[in-house]
Design a protein around this motif. Sequence first.
Motif, PDB file in Angstrom:
ATOM      1  N   LEU A 114       0.928  -1.155   0.208  1.00  0.00           N
ATOM      2  CA  LEU A 114      -0.103  -0.134   0.022  1.00  0.00           C
ATOM      3  C   LEU A 114       0.922   1.120  -0.118  1.00  0.00           C
ATOM      4  O   LEU A 114       1.828   1.306   0.779  1.00  0.00           O
ATOM      5  N   ILE A 115       0.659   2.169  -0.969  1.00  0.00           N
ATOM      6  CA  ILE A 115       1.498   3.585  -0.890  1.00  0.00           C
ATOM      7  C   ILE A 115       0.077   4.604  -1.167  1.00  0.00           C
ATOM      8  O   ILE A 115      -0.952   4.264  -1.348  1.00  0.00           O
ATOM      9  N   LYS A 116       0.758   5.828  -1.012  1.00  0.00           N
ATOM     10  CA  LYS A 116      -0.342   6.876  -1.292  1.00  0.00           C
ATOM     11  C   LYS A 116      -0.568   7.044  -2.763  1.00  0.00           C
ATOM     12  O   LYS A 116       0.131   6.538  -3.645  1.00  0.00           O
ATOM     13  N   ILE A 117      -1.706   7.435  -2.944  1.00  0.00           N
ATOM     14  CA  ILE A 117      -2.080   7.388  -4.497  1.00  0.00           C
ATOM     15  C   ILE A 117      -1.304   8.521  -5.268  1.00  0.00           C
ATOM     16  O   ILE A 117      -1.211   8.266  -6.410  1.00  0.00           O
ATOM     17  N   ASP A 118      -0.861   9.482  -4.633  1.00  0.00           N
ATOM     18  CA  ASP A 118       0.135  10.599  -5.227  1.00  0.00           C
ATOM     19  C   ASP A 118       1.436   9.882  -5.804  1.00  0.00           C
ATOM     20  O   ASP A 118       2.247  10.256  -6.566  1.00  0.00           O
ATOM     21  N   ASP A 119       1.963   8.773  -5.228  1.00  0.00           N
ATOM     22  CA  ASP A 119       2.928   8.074  -5.506  1.00  0.00           C
ATOM     23  C   ASP A 119       2.711   7.003  -6.670  1.00  0.00           C
ATOM     24  O   ASP A 119       3.852   6.343  -6.984  1.00  0.00           O
ATOM     25  N   MET A 120       1.740   6.785  -7.066  1.00  0.00           N
ATOM     26  CA  MET A 120       1.365   5.864  -8.049  1.00  0.00           C
ATOM     27  C   MET A 120       2.210   5.883  -9.446  1.00  0.00           C
ATOM     28  O   MET A 120       2.747   4.826  -9.901  1.00  0.00           O
ATOM     29  N   GLN A 121       2.303   7.193  -9.896  1.00  0.00           N
ATOM     30  CA  GLN A 121       3.052   7.101 -11.098  1.00  0.00           C
ATOM     31  C   GLN A 121       4.475   6.806 -11.056  1.00  0.00           C
ATOM     32  O   GLN A 121       5.113   6.145 -11.684  1.00  0.00           O
ATOM     33  N   THR A 122       4.878   7.250  -9.996  1.00  0.00           N
ATOM     34  CA  THR A 122       6.543   7.040  -9.749  1.00  0.00           C
ATOM     35  C   THR A 122       6.685   5.378  -9.515  1.00  0.00           C
ATOM     36  O   THR A 122       7.553   5.050  -9.810  1.00  0.00           O
ATOM     37  N   ALA A 123       5.750   4.858  -8.419  1.00  0.00           N
ATOM     38  CA  ALA A 123       5.870   3.340  -8.301  1.00  0.00           C
ATOM     39  C   ALA A 123       5.617   2.876  -9.571  1.00  0.00           C
ATOM     40  O   ALA A 123       6.356   1.662  -9.981  1.00  0.00           O
ATOM     41  N   ASP A 124       4.849   3.225 -10.536  1.00  0.00           N
ATOM     42  CA  ASP A 124       4.631   2.454 -12.146  1.00  0.00           C
ATOM     43  C   ASP A 124       6.028   2.393 -12.796  1.00  0.00           C
ATOM     44  O   ASP A 124       6.199   1.497 -13.003  1.00  0.00           O
ATOM     45  N   ARG A 125       6.679   3.560 -12.859  1.00  0.00           N
ATOM     46  CA  ARG A 125       7.869   3.643 -13.331  1.00  0.00           C
ATOM     47  C   ARG A 125       8.772   2.479 -12.725  1.00  0.00           C
ATOM     48  O   ARG A 125       9.835   1.939 -13.526  1.00  0.00           O
ATOM     49  N   ILE A 126       8.936   2.345 -11.404  1.00  0.00           N
ATOM     50  CA  ILE A 126       9.741   1.686 -10.734  1.00  0.00           C
ATOM     51  C   ILE A 126       9.647   0.268 -11.087  1.00  0.00           C
ATOM     52  O   ILE A 126      10.379  -0.734 -11.286  1.00  0.00           O
ATOM     53  N   MET A 127       8.310  -0.088 -10.865  1.00  0.00           N
ATOM     54  CA  MET A 127       7.869  -1.580 -11.305  1.00  0.00           C
ATOM     55  C   MET A 127       8.525  -1.916 -12.743  1.00  0.00           C
ATOM     56  O   MET A 127       8.949  -2.967 -12.992  1.00  0.00           O
ATOM     57  N   LYS A 128       8.139  -1.150 -13.430  1.00  0.00           N
ATOM     58  CA  LYS A 128       8.509  -1.289 -14.985  1.00  0.00           C
ATOM     59  C   LYS A 128       9.968  -1.504 -15.112  1.00  0.00           C
ATOM     60  O   LYS A 128      10.504  -2.404 -15.791  1.00  0.00           O
ATOM     61  N   SER A 129      10.752  -0.626 -14.375  1.00  0.00           N
ATOM     62  CA  SER A 129      12.120  -0.618 -14.368  1.00  0.00           C
ATOM     63  C   SER A 129      12.589  -1.922 -13.795  1.00  0.00           C
ATOM     64  O   SER A 129      13.981  -2.376 -14.119  1.00  0.00           O
ATOM     65  N   HIS A 156      -1.304  -1.234  -4.136  1.00  0.00           N
ATOM     66  CA  HIS A 156      -2.583  -0.677  -3.576  1.00  0.00           C
ATOM     67  C   HIS A 156      -2.363   0.800  -3.340  1.00  0.00           C
ATOM     68  O   HIS A 156      -1.557   1.221  -3.006  1.00  0.00           O
ATOM     69  N   TRP A 157      -3.562   1.722  -3.686  1.00  0.00           N
ATOM     70  CA  TRP A 157      -3.870   3.082  -3.248  1.00  0.00           C
ATOM     71  C   TRP A 157      -4.758   3.130  -2.224  1.00  0.00           C
ATOM     72  O   TRP A 157      -5.156   4.033  -1.646  1.00  0.00           O
ATOM     73  N   ARG A 158      -5.495   1.919  -1.888  1.00  0.00           N
ATOM     74  CA  ARG A 158      -6.938   1.824  -1.010  1.00  0.00           C
ATOM     75  C   ARG A 158      -6.659   0.391  -0.538  1.00  0.00           C
ATOM     76  O   ARG A 158      -6.238  -0.509  -1.250  1.00  0.00           O
ATOM     77  N   LEU A 159      -7.264   0.105   0.779  1.00  0.00           N
ATOM     78  CA  LEU A 159      -7.303  -1.275   1.314  1.00  0.00           C
ATOM     79  C   LEU A 159      -8.406  -2.153   0.493  1.00  0.00           C
ATOM     80  O   LEU A 159      -8.125  -3.233   0.388  1.00  0.00           O
ATOM     81  N   TYR A 212      -8.399  -4.851  11.056  1.00  0.00           N
ATOM     82  CA  TYR A 212      -9.412  -3.982  10.296  1.00  0.00           C
ATOM     83  C   TYR A 212      -9.496  -4.846   8.881  1.00  0.00           C
ATOM     84  O   TYR A 212     -10.219  -4.985   8.190  1.00  0.00           O
ATOM     85  N   PHE A 213      -8.177  -4.625   8.504  1.00  0.00           N
ATOM     86  CA  PHE A 213      -7.806  -5.103   7.040  1.00  0.00           C
ATOM     87  C   PHE A 213      -8.264  -6.497   6.675  1.00  0.00           C
ATOM     88  O   PHE A 213      -8.885  -6.846   5.550  1.00  0.00           O
ATOM     89  N   LEU A 214      -7.603  -7.448   7.639  1.00  0.00           N
ATOM     90  CA  LEU A 214      -8.048  -8.936   7.424  1.00  0.00           C
ATOM     91  C   LEU A 214      -9.504  -9.115   7.340  1.00  0.00           C
ATOM     92  O   LEU A 214     -10.059 -10.014   6.745  1.00  0.00           O
ATOM     93  N   VAL A 215     -10.239  -8.447   8.371  1.00  0.00           N
ATOM     94  CA  VAL A 215     -11.677  -8.896   8.517  1.00  0.00           C
ATOM     95  C   VAL A 215     -12.264  -8.268   7.255  1.00  0.00           C
ATOM     96  O   VAL A 215     -13.160  -9.180   6.629  1.00  0.00           O
ATOM     97  N   THR A 216     -12.093  -6.989   6.840  1.00  0.00           N
ATOM     98  CA  THR A 216     -12.807  -6.555   5.808  1.00  0.00           C
ATOM     99  C   THR A 216     -12.523  -7.001   4.203  1.00  0.00           C
ATOM    100  O   THR A 216     -13.320  -7.181   3.426  1.00  0.00           O
ATOM    101  N   HIS A 217     -11.231  -7.642   4.202  1.00  0.00           N
ATOM    102  CA  HIS A 217     -10.737  -8.486   3.066  1.00  0.00           C
ATOM    103  C   HIS A 217     -11.341  -9.658   2.757  1.00  0.00           C
ATOM    104  O   HIS A 217     -11.894 -10.072   1.885  1.00  0.00           O
ATOM    105  N   GLY A 218     -11.279 -10.269   4.029  1.00  0.00           N
ATOM    106  CA  GLY A 218     -11.862 -11.703   3.907  1.00  0.00           C
ATOM    107  C   GLY A 218     -13.406 -11.767   3.782  1.00  0.00           C
ATOM    108  O   GLY A 218     -13.819 -12.656   2.955  1.00  0.00           O
ATOM    109  N   ALA A 219     -14.259 -10.796   4.513  1.00  0.00           N
ATOM    110  CA  ALA A 219     -15.542 -10.644   4.147  1.00  0.00           C
ATOM    111  C   ALA A 219     -15.810 -10.357   2.755  1.00  0.00           C
ATOM    112  O   ALA A 219     -16.774 -10.966   2.101  1.00  0.00           O
TER     113      ALA A 219
END
Length: 393
Positions: free
Chosen positions: A133-148, A185-188, A226-233
Amino acid sequence: MEKDISLNLEQLPSEMQLILSIMTKNGQRYQDLTKKDWSSFLEFTMHHRLFPLIYTQLSNLKDWEIPSYVINSLENRYRKNTFYMLHLTSQMELINEQFGQKGIDTLFLKGPILAKELYGDLSLRTCGDIDLLIKIDDMQTADRIMKSLGYQKDDYIKTVLNDWKWRHHHYTYFHEQHGTKVEVHWRLNPAPSNEPAFSELWERRRKSHIHEKCTLFMLGSEDLFYFLVTHGARHGWSRLRWLRDIHELINSELNWDKIDGHITQFKYRKVAGQALILSSSLFQTDLPKEAQSFISSQSLKLADQALFYLKTRVNLHSEPVPRDVAKYHALHLFSLMNFEQKLLHSLMILHPLYTDAETLPLPKRLHFLYFPLKPIIWIWRKTRKSTLKNIKI
């Protein structure tokens, strides 16, 4: 006085009941092994991703007459999983290092980190991918890193008016050479979920103990609940591995006052109750007194509904999902929502979809017109579909 939270487990297949007997070390629950369909038993074990725990448990049940080919199959899967978890750990460290160099705060959600945290051993939990999980504002930078790093983005998300930001919650990346899958992820959870802001999650983060020389961060204990409960449900608890995570987490040190605050704030009390009831019924989890307050008639009803996924060995990740299962799941998801979420869910239907843009392409500056045009586009699409269906060649 404890509440009656028992579920009718007799409706589950006998192989499933055997799995639960092994997991709870309750040899008295299901002793007759001579009539077992061992192939079906293995299929259930693999489907629910519990084979590492089943294998280690059976190693301690020497008096159970289990066919050797069953043990060998489980052992083989166990060894392969151990190597794969080590591989995922190395990829996590690499991605974390690269993200850190670009100033991207990263929280790892599940995978090897969860295996080490809850089970104390990487080999005791399965994992198909890396979730972070990262901030949504970091998505473009993360995309470049993943591709690299050699990862390719799965561009399955089609969007109009930037609805990807709330309709979806992650992008998926694949590495062709070693086959690793990473979900950034940018949201849980996808809309209409209620959840903490990333800044809050980051403030409450914990350092993982997976590697002494590498600093990896994960969710705080209460945020993890919280995350495991909401994800599993959200997935209908269709894999027992997710419920086993809940069992292990409950047996760790949790601040139930903080959990109560989180769950109440984001209006997931009945969903938390569902998870607690299922964990208690299936894995004989000893629920703390503080956890009893989450249990209600609503959560008991939701827990009973979740047995549908276990009875029929539902796989929501394999397309196409059978129509009856898809319909049941849609209704169940709706029943999990609180009033506010149900209202937002209904309003989401009024928001334009990418299919509207495909049906009637408009310049980007005119995309706002899809709101008033949506009913007309819907009728047009249905009419065209009906017309094409009735054409005889």
